[in-house]
Design a protein around this motif. Sequence first.
Motif, PDB file in Angstrom:
ATOM      1  N   GLY A  70      21.012  95.503  43.325  1.00 22.20           N
ATOM      2  CA  GLY A  70      20.706  95.197  41.830  1.00 22.20           C
ATOM      3  C   GLY A  70      19.632  96.287  41.280  1.00 22.20           C
ATOM      4  N   SER A  71      18.988  95.959  40.410  1.00 24.60           N
ATOM      5  CA  SER A  71      18.310  96.848  39.853  1.00 24.60           C
ATOM      6  C   SER A  71      16.798  96.849  40.419  1.00 24.60           C
ATOM      7  CB  SER A  71      18.171  96.279  38.190  1.00 24.60           C
ATOM      8  OG  SER A  71      17.338  95.033  38.263  1.00 24.60           O
ATOM      9  N   ARG A  72      16.582  96.030  41.476  1.00 23.54           N
ATOM     10  CA  ARG A  72      15.294  96.167  41.803  1.00 23.54           C
ATOM     11  C   ARG A  72      15.330  96.016  43.275  1.00 23.54           C
ATOM     12  NH1 ARG A  72      12.048  91.540  39.769  1.00 23.54           N
ATOM     13  NH2 ARG A  72      13.018  90.169  41.120  1.00 23.54           N
ATOM     14  N   ASP A 228      18.178 103.740  43.361  1.00 25.57           N
ATOM     15  CA  ASP A 228      18.144 103.518  44.782  1.00 25.57           C
ATOM     16  C   ASP A 228      17.353 104.543  45.706  1.00 25.57           C
ATOM     17  OD1 ASP A 228      20.005 101.275  44.514  1.00 25.57           O
ATOM     18  OD2 ASP A 228      21.902 102.530  44.637  1.00 25.57           O
ATOM     19  N   LYS A 229      17.039 105.662  44.928  1.00 22.60           N
ATOM     20  CA  LYS A 229      16.286 106.457  45.802  1.00 22.60           C
ATOM     21  C   LYS A 229      14.780 106.687  45.478  1.00 22.60           C
ATOM     22  CE  LYS A 229      20.216 109.706  45.769  1.00 22.60           C
ATOM     23  NZ  LYS A 229      20.781 111.234  45.323  1.00 22.60           N
ATOM     24  N   PHE A 230      14.526 105.466  44.563  1.00 22.62           N
ATOM     25  CA  PHE A 230      13.006 105.551  44.116  1.00 22.62           C
ATOM     26  C   PHE A 230      12.182 105.168  45.600  1.00 22.62           C
ATOM     27  CE2 PHE A 230      13.444 103.941  39.549  1.00 22.62           C
ATOM     28  CZ  PHE A 230      13.966 105.206  39.051  1.00 22.62           C
ATOM     29  N   THR A 231      10.943 105.537  45.445  1.00 20.47           N
ATOM     30  CA  THR A 231       9.980 105.089  46.160  1.00 20.47           C
ATOM     31  C   THR A 231       9.197 104.042  45.737  1.00 20.47           C
ATOM     32  OG1 THR A 231       8.075 106.445  45.172  1.00 20.47           O
ATOM     33  CG2 THR A 231       9.286 107.430  46.850  1.00 20.47           C
ATOM     34  N   LEU A 232       8.249 103.270  46.753  1.00 16.82           N
ATOM     35  CA  LEU A 232       7.864 102.025  45.995  1.00 16.82           C
ATOM     36  C   LEU A 232       6.653 102.057  45.044  1.00 16.82           C
ATOM     37  CD1 LEU A 232       7.827  99.057  47.023  1.00 16.82           C
ATOM     38  CD2 LEU A 232       5.751  99.526  48.692  1.00 16.82           C
ATOM     39  N   VAL A 236       7.258 100.393  41.194  1.00 16.18           N
ATOM     40  CA  VAL A 236       6.335  99.496  40.616  1.00 16.18           C
ATOM     41  C   VAL A 236       5.851 100.161  39.284  1.00 16.18           C
ATOM     42  CG1 VAL A 236       3.915  98.896  40.762  1.00 16.18           C
ATOM     43  CG2 VAL A 236       4.905  98.984  42.870  1.00 16.18           C
ATOM     44  N   ALA A 237       6.075 101.414  39.176  1.00 16.35           N
ATOM     45  CA  ALA A 237       5.792 101.922  37.715  1.00 16.35           C
ATOM     46  C   ALA A 237       7.081 101.716  37.012  1.00 16.35           C
ATOM     47  CB  ALA A 237       5.578 103.465  37.812  1.00 16.35           C
ATOM     48  N   ASN A 238       8.129 101.640  37.518  1.00 14.53           N
ATOM     49  CA  ASN A 238       9.357 101.493  36.494  1.00 14.53           C
ATOM     50  C   ASN A 238       9.358  99.917  36.188  1.00 14.53           C
ATOM     51  OD1 ASN A 238      12.047 102.390  35.586  1.00 14.53           O
ATOM     52  ND2 ASN A 238      12.685 100.920  37.179  1.00 14.53           N
ATOM     53  N   MET A 239       8.823  99.020  37.136  1.00 13.20           N
ATOM     54  CA  MET A 239       8.804  97.660  36.868  1.00 13.20           C
ATOM     55  C   MET A 239       7.878  97.513  35.639  1.00 13.20           C
ATOM     56  SD  MET A 239       9.371  95.787  40.470  1.00 13.20           S
ATOM     57  CE  MET A 239       8.761  94.147  39.957  1.00 13.20           C
ATOM     58  N   SER A 240       6.669  98.216  35.636  1.00 15.52           N
ATOM     59  CA  SER A 240       5.941  97.748  34.614  1.00 15.52           C
ATOM     60  C   SER A 240       6.112  98.527  33.466  1.00 15.52           C
ATOM     61  CB  SER A 240       4.125  98.562  35.272  1.00 15.52           C
ATOM     62  OG  SER A 240       3.963  98.238  36.422  1.00 15.52           O
ATOM     63  N   ALA A 241       7.204  99.215  33.377  1.00 19.52           N
ATOM     64  CA  ALA A 241       7.553  99.665  32.177  1.00 19.52           C
ATOM     65  C   ALA A 241       8.898  99.036  31.433  1.00 19.52           C
ATOM     66  CB  ALA A 241       7.828 101.232  32.150  1.00 19.52           C
ATOM     67  N   ALA A 242       9.489  98.109  32.440  1.00 24.15           N
ATOM     68  CA  ALA A 242      10.464  97.373  32.089  1.00 24.15           C
ATOM     69  C   ALA A 242       9.944  96.044  31.376  1.00 24.15           C
ATOM     70  CB  ALA A 242      11.526  96.887  33.429  1.00 24.15           C
ATOM     71  N   VAL A 243      10.930  95.401  30.628  1.00 27.51           N
ATOM     72  CA  VAL A 243      10.559  94.164  30.116  1.00 27.51           C
ATOM     73  C   VAL A 243      11.633  93.237  30.300  1.00 27.51           C
ATOM     74  CG1 VAL A 243       9.018  94.908  28.293  1.00 27.51           C
ATOM     75  CG2 VAL A 243      11.363  94.769  27.779  1.00 27.51           C
ATOM     76  N   ASN A 244      11.454  92.041  30.267  1.00 32.64           N
ATOM     77  CA  ASN A 244      12.456  91.123  30.725  1.00 32.64           C
ATOM     78  C   ASN A 244      13.167  90.431  29.058  1.00 32.64           C
ATOM     79  OD1 ASN A 244      10.540  89.118  29.195  1.00 32.64           O
ATOM     80  ND2 ASN A 244       9.793  88.396  31.301  1.00 32.64           N
ATOM     81  N   VAL A 253       5.351  89.274  38.952  1.00 29.38           N
ATOM     82  CA  VAL A 253       6.028  89.891  40.089  1.00 29.38           C
ATOM     83  C   VAL A 253       5.411  91.232  40.116  1.00 29.38           C
ATOM     84  CG1 VAL A 253       8.405  91.018  40.310  1.00 29.38           C
ATOM     85  CG2 VAL A 253       7.906  88.585  39.465  1.00 29.38           C
ATOM     86  N   VAL A 254       5.032  92.121  39.323  1.00 28.69           N
ATOM     87  CA  VAL A 254       4.568  93.423  39.348  1.00 28.69           C
ATOM     88  C   VAL A 254       3.321  93.565  40.066  1.00 28.69           C
ATOM     89  CG1 VAL A 254       3.281  95.361  38.060  1.00 28.69           C
ATOM     90  CG2 VAL A 254       5.455  94.197  37.014  1.00 28.69           C
ATOM     91  N   MET A 255       2.402  92.485  39.869  1.00 31.25           N
ATOM     92  CA  MET A 255       1.290  92.355  40.562  1.00 31.25           C
ATOM     93  C   MET A 255       1.516  91.912  42.230  1.00 31.25           C
ATOM     94  SD  MET A 255      -1.350  93.430  39.270  1.00 31.25           S
ATOM     95  CE  MET A 255      -2.075  93.907  37.770  1.00 31.25           C
TER      96      MET A 255
END
Length: 289
Positions: A70-72, A228-232, A236-244, A253-255
């Motif tokens: 998936g995306s996460r 798929d090659k991201f680090t943790l 987290v930074a990518n999730m912080s920049a994403a919106v639902n 979820v980010v925290m």
Amino acid sequence: MLDKNLKIHRKLIIYAILIAFALLLSLPFVYMLSISLATPESNAKDLFTIIPHEFYWKNFTDLFSDAFGGSRPVGRWILNTLFIVIMSICGQIISCSMVAFGFARMQYRHKNKIFMLLLATMMLPGQITMIPVFVMFTKLGLYDTVWPLIIPQFFGSAYNIFFTRQFVTAVPGQLYEAAEIDGLNYFGIYRKIVLPLIKPALCAIAIFTFNFAWGDVMGPLIYLQDSDKFTLALGVANMSAAVNPTGALNMSVVMGLSLLMSIPQIVIYFVGQKYLFQLNLGIGNSGSK
């Protein structure tokens, strides 16, 4: 440790001050826990409190609902980060200890000048070499791989080399003389004499390298593109920049992921703090036992 001769009331005052500072410094972690346990309703309205009053554990289970797809893919991010961290620690320990031994005990021309040149690299900001190094790894076909984050670690760090060299020079010269009489070459002296005696320095390097590699965002952001090659940290930074779909950030979820990311660093500190305390002790006496 406190002086045993201090009076009880002074000890109580010192401990009270230390406890107050400890509680103050722990507030960000408590607030992070409170946000990660907030319900979707509180998250949508930003109704967060410092002390947790909601315990919505589904935020943590949602993180690993699809850990390797998936995306996460949080599970894949953790494995990628662990691989980079382990390889970085091995690279730093091997390269820094060998170079430090060469500067401390081997004799060759212009050794001091080369060592000063090495120390001078500490004055160069990473932003200066960022673009040339990126171009080099891109031409080598290593873009969008984890190897640009690992290979530089096997060339050592100027600070770690300087740091380790101080420990190598503290090893008593009698041990080197005895090893040479027994027929050991430079590598044998390095492996059998030096490495066991500079173990506190190597453990400190491992802790420093772990903290850097585990929380590094800039390096993965530059070299990694496939999620798929991201680090943790990059995840987290990518999730912080994403919106639902509603246009709001799911801060809980980010925290939650940020909290899980900080736990290994805390554990590593408590496990390795005894080695950090040993850095203030000389190793000459231990080497002559």
